[in-house]
Design an enzyme around this catalytic site. Structure first.
Site, PDB file in Angstrom:
ATOM      1  N   ALA A  72     -27.961  19.866  18.910  1.00  0.00           N
ATOM      2  CA  ALA A  72     -27.992  19.480  17.486  1.00  0.00           C
ATOM      3  C   ALA A  72     -27.300  18.133  17.333  1.00  0.00           C
ATOM      4  O   ALA A  72     -26.201  17.938  17.864  1.00  0.00           O
ATOM      5  CB  ALA A  72     -27.267  20.522  16.634  1.00  0.00           C
ATOM      6  N   LYS A 102      -2.665  15.637  21.526  1.00  0.00           N
ATOM      7  CA  LYS A 102      -2.698  16.107  22.924  1.00  0.00           C
ATOM      8  C   LYS A 102      -1.335  16.648  23.350  1.00  0.00           C
ATOM      9  O   LYS A 102      -1.249  17.672  24.042  1.00  0.00           O
ATOM     10  CB  LYS A 102      -3.136  14.958  23.829  1.00  0.00           C
ATOM     11  N   GLY A 134      -8.770  13.593  29.039  1.00  0.00           N
ATOM     12  CA  GLY A 134     -10.165  13.429  29.503  1.00  0.00           C
ATOM     13  C   GLY A 134     -10.479  14.176  30.779  1.00  0.00           C
ATOM     14  O   GLY A 134     -10.480  15.405  30.813  1.00  0.00           O
TER      15      GLY A 134
HETATM   16  P1  NDP Z   1     -19.336  10.357  19.187  1.00  0.00           P
HETATM   17  O1  NDP Z   1     -19.114   9.842  17.814  1.00  0.00           O
HETATM   18  O2  NDP Z   1     -19.801   9.428  20.242  1.00  0.00           O
HETATM   19  O3  NDP Z   1     -20.363  11.582  19.135  1.00  0.00           O
HETATM   20  C1  NDP Z   1     -20.378  12.523  18.114  1.00  0.00           C
HETATM   21  C2  NDP Z   1     -21.822  12.923  17.874  1.00  0.00           C
HETATM   22  O4  NDP Z   1     -21.863  14.003  16.958  1.00  0.00           O
HETATM   23  C3  NDP Z   1     -22.663  11.800  17.290  1.00  0.00           C
HETATM   24  O5  NDP Z   1     -23.873  11.694  18.000  1.00  0.00           O
HETATM   25  C4  NDP Z   1     -22.886  12.263  15.850  1.00  0.00           C
HETATM   26  O6  NDP Z   1     -24.108  11.825  15.313  1.00  0.00           O
HETATM   27  C5  NDP Z   1     -22.912  13.753  16.041  1.00  0.00           C
HETATM   28  N1  NDP Z   1     -22.654  14.485  14.792  1.00  0.00           N
HETATM   29  C6  NDP Z   1     -21.852  14.152  13.754  1.00  0.00           C
HETATM   30  N2  NDP Z   1     -21.884  15.125  12.803  1.00  0.00           N
HETATM   31  C7  NDP Z   1     -22.733  16.057  13.261  1.00  0.00           C
HETATM   32  C8  NDP Z   1     -23.186  17.295  12.734  1.00  0.00           C
HETATM   33  N3  NDP Z   1     -22.791  17.760  11.551  1.00  0.00           N
HETATM   34  N4  NDP Z   1     -24.084  18.018  13.456  1.00  0.00           N
HETATM   35  C9  NDP Z   1     -24.502  17.567  14.670  1.00  0.00           C
HETATM   36  N5  NDP Z   1     -24.102  16.391  15.214  1.00  0.00           N
HETATM   37  C10 NDP Z   1     -23.232  15.664  14.517  1.00  0.00           C
HETATM   38  O7  NDP Z   1     -17.975  11.064  19.618  1.00  0.00           O
HETATM   39  P2  NDP Z   1     -17.423  11.288  21.100  1.00  0.00           P
HETATM   40  O8  NDP Z   1     -18.486  11.823  21.964  1.00  0.00           O
HETATM   41  O9  NDP Z   1     -16.653  10.102  21.525  1.00  0.00           O
HETATM   42  O10 NDP Z   1     -16.316  12.418  20.801  1.00  0.00           O
HETATM   43  C11 NDP Z   1     -16.673  13.767  20.640  1.00  0.00           C
HETATM   44  C12 NDP Z   1     -15.412  14.600  20.713  1.00  0.00           C
HETATM   45  O11 NDP Z   1     -14.812  14.429  21.998  1.00  0.00           O
HETATM   46  C13 NDP Z   1     -14.327  14.203  19.703  1.00  0.00           C
HETATM   47  O12 NDP Z   1     -13.627  15.358  19.300  1.00  0.00           O
HETATM   48  C14 NDP Z   1     -13.412  13.289  20.522  1.00  0.00           C
HETATM   49  O13 NDP Z   1     -12.082  13.263  20.029  1.00  0.00           O
HETATM   50  C15 NDP Z   1     -13.466  14.001  21.847  1.00  0.00           C
HETATM   51  N6  NDP Z   1     -13.139  13.183  23.006  1.00  0.00           N
HETATM   52  C16 NDP Z   1     -13.731  11.965  23.186  1.00  0.00           C
HETATM   53  C17 NDP Z   1     -13.461  11.230  24.313  1.00  0.00           C
HETATM   54  C18 NDP Z   1     -14.090   9.913  24.555  1.00  0.00           C
HETATM   55  O14 NDP Z   1     -13.764   9.272  25.556  1.00  0.00           O
HETATM   56  N7  NDP Z   1     -14.998   9.454  23.710  1.00  0.00           N
HETATM   57  C19 NDP Z   1     -12.553  11.733  25.341  1.00  0.00           C
HETATM   58  C20 NDP Z   1     -11.993  13.032  25.074  1.00  0.00           C
HETATM   59  C21 NDP Z   1     -12.288  13.719  23.928  1.00  0.00           C
HETATM   60  P3  NDP Z   1     -24.160  10.419  14.513  1.00  0.00           P
HETATM   61  O15 NDP Z   1     -23.709   9.381  15.489  1.00  0.00           O
HETATM   62  O16 NDP Z   1     -25.568  10.293  14.115  1.00  0.00           O
HETATM   63  O17 NDP Z   1     -23.176  10.576  13.372  1.00  0.00           O
HETATM   64  N1  HSE Z   2      -9.451   7.983  21.977  1.00  0.00           N
HETATM   65  C1  HSE Z   2      -9.013   8.736  23.099  1.00  0.00           C
HETATM   66  C2  HSE Z   2      -8.258   7.822  24.034  1.00  0.00           C
HETATM   67  C3  HSE Z   2     -10.188   9.365  23.794  1.00  0.00           C
HETATM   68  O1  HSE Z   2      -8.303   6.599  23.882  1.00  0.00           O
HETATM   69  O2  HSE Z   2      -7.589   8.318  24.938  1.00  0.00           O
HETATM   70  C4  HSE Z   2      -9.786  10.361  24.828  1.00  0.00           C
HETATM   71  O3  HSE Z   2      -9.209  11.483  24.254  1.00  0.00           O
END
Ligand code: NDP
Ligand code: HSE
Length: 447
Positions: A47, A209, A138
């Site tokens: 999704a 964290k 991570g």
């Molecule tokens: P992104 O913003 O890259 O991805 C989130 C995705 O979720 C987007 O594709 C977004 O779509 C989609 N989305 C938003 N709302 C909805 C919804 N209601 N239903 C379905 N899809 C939805 O985030 P990240 O992948 O970077 O992060 C995801 C999680 O992982 C977060 O909690 C973050 O803190 C955590 N995290 C991230 C890390 C990183 O290195 N990036 C590392 C460790 C943890 P759209 O773009 O169209 O809004």
């Molecule tokens: N925003 C976070 C960072 C992503 O910079 O470490 C990983 O949790």
């Protein structure tokens, strides 16, 4: 091997940076992962709000929908992987998935640090797992290390560089002399930063964290609201240089520490810290993360690796999926408790107020270059019972150019209570010869 077992069916909510990496790594390494898990792990539904982009990523390998609730409602889905982020819709979806009897994997440290108590209680009641290896550091398996590998120990402290964005910013500023804003933009481009990067630079993400690690290390409930949080936005370039001259590096550390004695409890804090340059952790650069854990039996251990980014984080998400695949048919009692300790055996040790924290300090005072100034400053510290470890006084012309009447005095102290230090700083600040706000950075020896 249990080749005949039906593959675990996974529904992915959100296919952005981490979701995209999870899908790609699961696909690339599917055979090896199946051999480890004892059964296949298949993403059968995704999704995402951006359905077209999601389709372009998954092709026809999985059904793509815009509404995450369709995934939760699908009776064939065994595990819901929440990779949307934030405390809003993500919380609702996680609780709905639990209520529907699905196991949950999430990388969402914000959600768990703030609403973990409610979420873990709901999962316990329903007999499902909520796995969150990716939520801290991570790709580094720190949750598994704390929860399982170090389970024999009474953990004394945990201290880590647990935000890649801020470590990247501090490294680039120090090495390349780049501006804060330029480096932050680059961290965003590389996918390290949170959707709201103030969470990174103000220390909130690291505090999320640290909160999770404190719960697992000490068996206390998740209490983000009690964490002390200070980011890197007030750090001056001159303090980074002075720290270097004194043999230290400045790192944003997340710290959870057990305090014994009269005011026993847990210190839970995130702030910039001076760390001796000779420690391995002081040399962790760029977006890399590292966590030190000190246990009474094992001594000090160090875990290092990529703390952010698409595939490093996916590595942790998939490790959780493999755990769930292995334990899927086991009874709830056979599983490792969410927070390492049995839910009915949690500790009531309080998180200490910041005034009760004990640490050493780096102080920088911009003072008038006059006789007696240093004596008045050290007199205030002595009166408060604060012991000085080292003093560095710059030549006035180095600080303000030829003819300058101001200079910087840098003082390193031994351990003292934060409350005591606050009182001493207030008195020093009131001296007419102290010409600007006093800079205070805490110092951790990590020995
Ligand atoms: P992104 O913003 O890259 O991805 C989130 C995705 O979720 C987007 O594709 C977004 O779509 C989609 N989305 C938003 N709302 C909805 C919804 N209601 N239903 C379905 N899809 C939805 O985030 P990240 O992948 O970077 O992060 C995801 C999680 O992982 C977060 O909690 C973050 O803190 C955590 N995290 C991230 C890390 C990183 O290195 N990036 C590392 C460790 C943890 P759209 O773009 O169209 O809004
Ligand atoms: N925003 C976070 C960072 C992503 O910079 O470490 C990983 O949790």
């Amino acid at each position: 091997m249990k080749n005949a077992m039906k593959p675990i069916q996974v529904g992915l909510l959100g296919i952005g940076t981490v979701g995209g990496g999870t899908f790609a790594v699961l696909k690339r390494n599917q055979e090896e992962i199946r051999r480890r898990a004892g059964r296949g792990i298949q993403v059968t539904m995704v999704a995402d709000l951006d359905v077209a982009r999601a389709r372009s990523l998954v092709g026809d390998a999985a059904a793509v929908v815009a509404d995450a609730r369709e995934v939760i409602a699908n009776p064939d889905i065994d595990v819901v992987v929440e990779l949307i982020g934030g405390y809003g819709i993500a919380k609702t979806l996680v609780l709905e998935a639990i209520a529907a009897g699905k196991h949950v994997v999430t990388a969402n440290k914000a959600l768990l640090a703030v609403h973990g108590t409610e979420i873990f209680a709901a999962a316990h009641k329903k007999g499902v797992m909520v796995a969150f290896e990716a939520a801290v550091a991570g790709g580094i398996p720190i949750i598994k290390s704390l929860r399982e590998g170090l389970t024999a120990n009474s953990i004394q402290w945990v201290a880590g560089i647990i935000n890649g964005t801020t470590n990247f910013i501090l490294s680039e500023m120090r090495d390349k002399g780049l501006d804060f804003d330029v480096v932050l933009k680059e961290a965003q481009r590389l996918g390290y930063a949170e959707a709201d990067p103030t969470f990174d630079i103000e220390g909130v993400d690291a505090a999320h964290k640290a909160t999770l690690m404190s719960a697992i290390a000490f068996g206390i409930p998740v209490q983000f609201d009690k964490a002390y949080v200070e980011g890197i936005t007030q750090l001056g370039a001159q303090d980074i240089q002075y720290a270097e001259q004194l043999g230290y590096r400045i790192k944003l550390l997340g710290i959870a520490k057990r305090r014994e004695g009269a005011s026993s409890g847990i210190e839970l804090r995130v702030h910039p810290s001076l760390v001796p340059a000779k420690r391995l952790i002081a040399n962790v650069e760029g977006a890399m993360n590292a966590v030190m854990v000190h246990g009474d039996a094992v001594g000090t251990t160090l875990y290092y690796g990529k703390g952010a980014g698409s595939e490093p984080t996916a590595s942790a998400v998939i490790a959780d999926l493999v755990d769930i695949a292995r334990l899927h048919d086991a009874s709830a009692e056979q599983r490792v408790p969410h927070l390492a300790f049995q839910p009915d055996a949690m500790s009531d040790l309080p998180v200490l107020p910041m005034d009760e924290v004990v640490t050493s300090y780096y102080l920088r005072l911009r003072v008038a270059d006059q006789a007696g100034v240093l004596a008045r400053v050290t007199g205030i510290l002595a009166e408060a019972g604060i012991s000085i470890d080292a003093v560095l006084q710059r030549e006035a012309r180095e600080v303000g150019g030829e003819g300058s009447t101001q200079t910087d005095v840098i003082i390193l102290t031994h351990d003292t209570r934060e409350g005591t230090m606050n009182g001493a700083i207030a008195k020093m600040q009131a001296l007419p010869t102290v010409l600007a706000g006093i800079t205070r950075i805490r110092k951790e020896e990590l020995a």
